[in-house]
Design a protein around this motif. Sequence first.
Motif, PDB file in Angstrom:
ATOM      1  N   LYS A 257       0.825  -1.201   0.000  1.00 29.53           N
ATOM      2  CA  LYS A 257       0.000   0.000   0.000  1.00 29.53           C
ATOM      3  C   LYS A 257       0.865   1.260   0.000  1.00 29.53           C
ATOM      4  O   LYS A 257       2.056   1.212   0.308  1.00 29.53           O
ATOM      5  N   GLU A 258       0.239   2.387  -0.309  1.00 28.33           N
ATOM      6  CA  GLU A 258       0.958   3.662  -0.348  1.00 28.33           C
ATOM      7  C   GLU A 258       1.390   4.079   1.058  1.00 28.33           C
ATOM      8  O   GLU A 258       0.611   4.016   2.006  1.00 28.33           O
ATOM      9  N   VAL A 259       2.635   4.496   1.168  1.00 26.04           N
ATOM     10  CA  VAL A 259       3.179   4.997   2.435  1.00 26.04           C
ATOM     11  C   VAL A 259       3.246   6.512   2.337  1.00 26.04           C
ATOM     12  O   VAL A 259       4.045   7.056   1.572  1.00 26.04           O
ATOM     13  N   LYS A 260       2.409   7.195   3.100  1.00 24.36           N
ATOM     14  CA  LYS A 260       2.373   8.651   3.055  1.00 24.36           C
ATOM     15  C   LYS A 260       3.228   9.221   4.191  1.00 24.36           C
ATOM     16  O   LYS A 260       2.881   9.072   5.358  1.00 24.36           O
ATOM     17  N   LEU A 261       4.335   9.841   3.820  1.00 16.17           N
ATOM     18  CA  LEU A 261       5.272  10.400   4.787  1.00 16.17           C
ATOM     19  C   LEU A 261       5.148  11.916   4.838  1.00 16.17           C
ATOM     20  O   LEU A 261       4.701  12.545   3.866  1.00 16.17           O
ATOM     21  N   PRO A 262       5.529  12.527   5.950  1.00 16.75           N
ATOM     22  CA  PRO A 262       5.620  13.990   5.974  1.00 16.75           C
ATOM     23  C   PRO A 262       6.613  14.441   4.903  1.00 16.75           C
ATOM     24  O   PRO A 262       7.578  13.726   4.607  1.00 16.75           O
ATOM     25  N   PRO A 263       6.409  15.597   4.293  1.00 17.07           N
ATOM     26  CA  PRO A 263       7.317  16.041   3.229  1.00 17.07           C
ATOM     27  C   PRO A 263       8.725  16.327   3.754  1.00 17.07           C
ATOM     28  O   PRO A 263       8.895  16.877   4.838  1.00 17.07           O
ATOM     29  N   PHE A 264       9.723  15.921   2.992  1.00 23.46           N
ATOM     30  CA  PHE A 264      11.115  16.210   3.290  1.00 23.46           C
ATOM     31  C   PHE A 264      11.627  17.257   2.301  1.00 23.46           C
ATOM     32  O   PHE A 264      11.043  17.454   1.241  1.00 23.46           O
ATOM     33  N   ASP A 265      12.710  17.908   2.639  1.00 22.07           N
ATOM     34  CA  ASP A 265      13.281  18.956   1.797  1.00 22.07           C
ATOM     35  C   ASP A 265      14.147  18.312   0.715  1.00 22.07           C
ATOM     36  O   ASP A 265      15.315  17.999   0.949  1.00 22.07           O
ATOM     37  N   VAL A 266      13.560  18.103  -0.448  1.00 23.15           N
ATOM     38  CA  VAL A 266      14.272  17.434  -1.534  1.00 23.15           C
ATOM     39  C   VAL A 266      15.472  18.263  -1.976  1.00 23.15           C
ATOM     40  O   VAL A 266      16.550  17.731  -2.265  1.00 23.15           O
ATOM     41  N   ALA A 267      15.312  19.572  -2.054  1.00 20.54           N
ATOM     42  CA  ALA A 267      16.417  20.433  -2.483  1.00 20.54           C
ATOM     43  C   ALA A 267      17.611  20.295  -1.546  1.00 20.54           C
ATOM     44  O   ALA A 267      18.767  20.335  -1.973  1.00 20.54           O
ATOM     45  N   GLU A 268      17.346  20.128  -0.255  1.00 22.23           N
ATOM     46  CA  GLU A 268      18.426  20.026   0.723  1.00 22.23           C
ATOM     47  C   GLU A 268      19.249  18.758   0.522  1.00 22.23           C
ATOM     48  O   GLU A 268      20.429  18.715   0.849  1.00 22.23           O
ATOM     49  N   GLU A 269      18.633  17.719  -0.048  1.00 21.28           N
ATOM     50  CA  GLU A 269      19.363  16.471  -0.294  1.00 21.28           C
ATOM     51  C   GLU A 269      20.509  16.693  -1.280  1.00 21.28           C
ATOM     52  O   GLU A 269      21.520  15.990  -1.243  1.00 21.28           O
ATOM     53  N   ARG A 270      20.357  17.668  -2.171  1.00 19.80           N
ATOM     54  CA  ARG A 270      21.385  17.922  -3.185  1.00 19.80           C
ATOM     55  C   ARG A 270      22.401  18.955  -2.725  1.00 19.80           C
ATOM     56  O   ARG A 270      23.330  19.281  -3.450  1.00 19.80           O
ATOM     57  N   TRP A 271      22.211  19.474  -1.499  1.00 23.99           N
ATOM     58  CA  TRP A 271      23.077  20.541  -1.003  1.00 23.99           C
ATOM     59  C   TRP A 271      24.416  19.951  -0.554  1.00 23.99           C
ATOM     60  O   TRP A 271      24.463  18.944   0.147  1.00 23.99           O
ATOM     61  N   VAL A 272      25.507  20.580  -0.950  1.00 22.85           N
ATOM     62  CA  VAL A 272      26.842  20.109  -0.580  1.00 22.85           C
ATOM     63  C   VAL A 272      27.451  21.103   0.395  1.00 22.85           C
ATOM     64  O   VAL A 272      27.432  22.315   0.154  1.00 22.85           O
ATOM     65  N   LEU A 273      27.994  20.606   1.490  1.00 23.06           N
ATOM     66  CA  LEU A 273      28.639  21.487   2.460  1.00 23.06           C
ATOM     67  C   LEU A 273      29.791  22.220   1.789  1.00 23.06           C
ATOM     68  O   LEU A 273      30.581  21.614   1.053  1.00 23.06           O
ATOM     69  N   PRO A 274      29.921  23.535   2.022  1.00 25.36           N
ATOM     70  CA  PRO A 274      30.938  24.328   1.323  1.00 25.36           C
ATOM     71  C   PRO A 274      32.341  23.750   1.445  1.00 25.36           C
ATOM     72  O   PRO A 274      33.112  23.756   0.486  1.00 25.36           O
ATOM     73  N   TRP A 275      32.712  23.262   2.635  1.00 30.57           N
ATOM     74  CA  TRP A 275      34.071  22.749   2.830  1.00 30.57           C
ATOM     75  C   TRP A 275      34.265  21.352   2.232  1.00 30.57           C
ATOM     76  O   TRP A 275      35.360  20.815   2.242  1.00 30.57           O
ATOM     77  N   GLN A 276      33.156  20.746   1.725  1.00 33.91           N
ATOM     78  CA  GLN A 276      33.246  19.440   1.091  1.00 33.91           C
ATOM     79  C   GLN A 276      33.168  19.514  -0.429  1.00 33.91           C
ATOM     80  O   GLN A 276      33.242  18.496  -1.099  1.00 33.91           O
ATOM     81  N   GLN A 277      33.012  20.715  -0.961  1.00 34.87           N
ATOM     82  CA  GLN A 277      32.929  20.894  -2.400  1.00 34.87           C
ATOM     83  C   GLN A 277      34.301  20.628  -3.029  1.00 34.87           C
ATOM     84  O   GLN A 277      35.336  20.982  -2.472  1.00 34.87           O
ATOM     85  N   LYS A 278      34.261  19.992  -4.201  1.00 25.45           N
ATOM     86  CA  LYS A 278      35.509  19.712  -4.887  1.00 25.45           C
ATOM     87  C   LYS A 278      36.148  20.997  -5.409  1.00 25.45           C
ATOM     88  O   LYS A 278      35.477  21.867  -5.940  1.00 25.45           O
ATOM     89  N   LYS A 279      37.453  21.093  -5.216  1.00 28.37           N
ATOM     90  CA  LYS A 279      38.189  22.255  -5.706  1.00 28.37           C
ATOM     91  C   LYS A 279      38.526  22.063  -7.180  1.00 28.37           C
ATOM     92  O   LYS A 279      38.782  20.935  -7.622  1.00 28.37           O
ATOM     93  N   PRO A 280      38.558  23.144  -7.981  1.00 30.15           N
ATOM     94  CA  PRO A 280      38.893  23.013  -9.403  1.00 30.15           C
ATOM     95  C   PRO A 280      40.288  22.417  -9.599  1.00 30.15           C
ATOM     96  O   PRO A 280      41.206  22.716  -8.841  1.00 30.15           O
ATOM     97  N   GLY A 281      40.414  21.565 -10.612  1.00 31.55           N
ATOM     98  CA  GLY A 281      41.716  20.981 -10.922  1.00 31.55           C
ATOM     99  C   GLY A 281      42.016  19.815 -10.023  1.00 31.55           C
ATOM    100  O   GLY A 281      43.068  19.217 -10.134  1.00 31.55           O
TER     101      GLY A 281
END
Length: 281
Positions: A257-281
């Motif tokens: 059956k369908e599982v209805k969950l409270p909404p989660f922040d989908v955009a936040e799932e794609r958010w990368v912590l600034p200090w974990q972002q890959k540096k160029p090169g």
Amino acid sequence: MAAPSVTVIIHTLNEADQISDCILSVQWADEIYLIDSHSTDGTVELVRSRFPDVRVEQRQSLGSASQKNYAMDRARNEWVFVVDADERVPDSLRDEIGEVLSGNPQFWAYAVGRRNFVLGKEVHYGGLQRDRVKRLFHRRHARYPNRRVHADLVVDGSTGLLHRKLLHFYVRSFDHMIEKMTRYGVWGGAQLYVEGQRTRSHRIIGHAVVRFLRDYILNFGFLDGTRGLIVVGMHVYYTFWKYSKLWEYSELERQGKEVKLPPFDVAEERWVLPWQQKKPG
């Protein structure tokens, strides 16, 4: 050296009876930013009429962490102090924050202890003796994980400790606490479900019993008398309800059956912590 400017972030949902005293305790901040989850009890109207300098914004609630991250990204200052509506910042803590920030901070984030009050009297045990929360931080070096409830701030490096404490009016009425623990239990069960956990009846009971024994016996909750018993009872109720909701979601899944969950922040799932972002090169 002058202390850096500070933004105080307050997340609200139906806090009309608490918010004025909270704001009065943080009026030393350079900016007060209230992010409201569409309260229906007049919280926003009260703040706008009584505190016109407070920056107010309403947003669909996707959990406390999502609301705070949203406000952090839009804060006018780099240093942020997060306060809940049921908390107060005493002058001694205000002064310590100023001293820490004006003295070349050694950490990107600082934790603060809390004095917890139940129906007007402070309680000291049941696990609350170790109650510390990360609340003062540089917004580019900290982030709340995308959890619906009980998200612990992730920090770029070690965390310092402030010595003065927040005042936390933990239980102001039983009706309010039951409503809060019920809501948190739903969110907590949903969080466990999306993380891939499943449960059965023996685990529901087991988690609740362990919570009672830990908080009431091992953490000396009984030393707080009736208030201690009530606090532990609330924690046990939350634990039982959280795993009951996880069982419900698991059972619906098993039945196809369908599982209805409270909404989660989908955009936040794609958010990368600034200090974990890959540096160029």
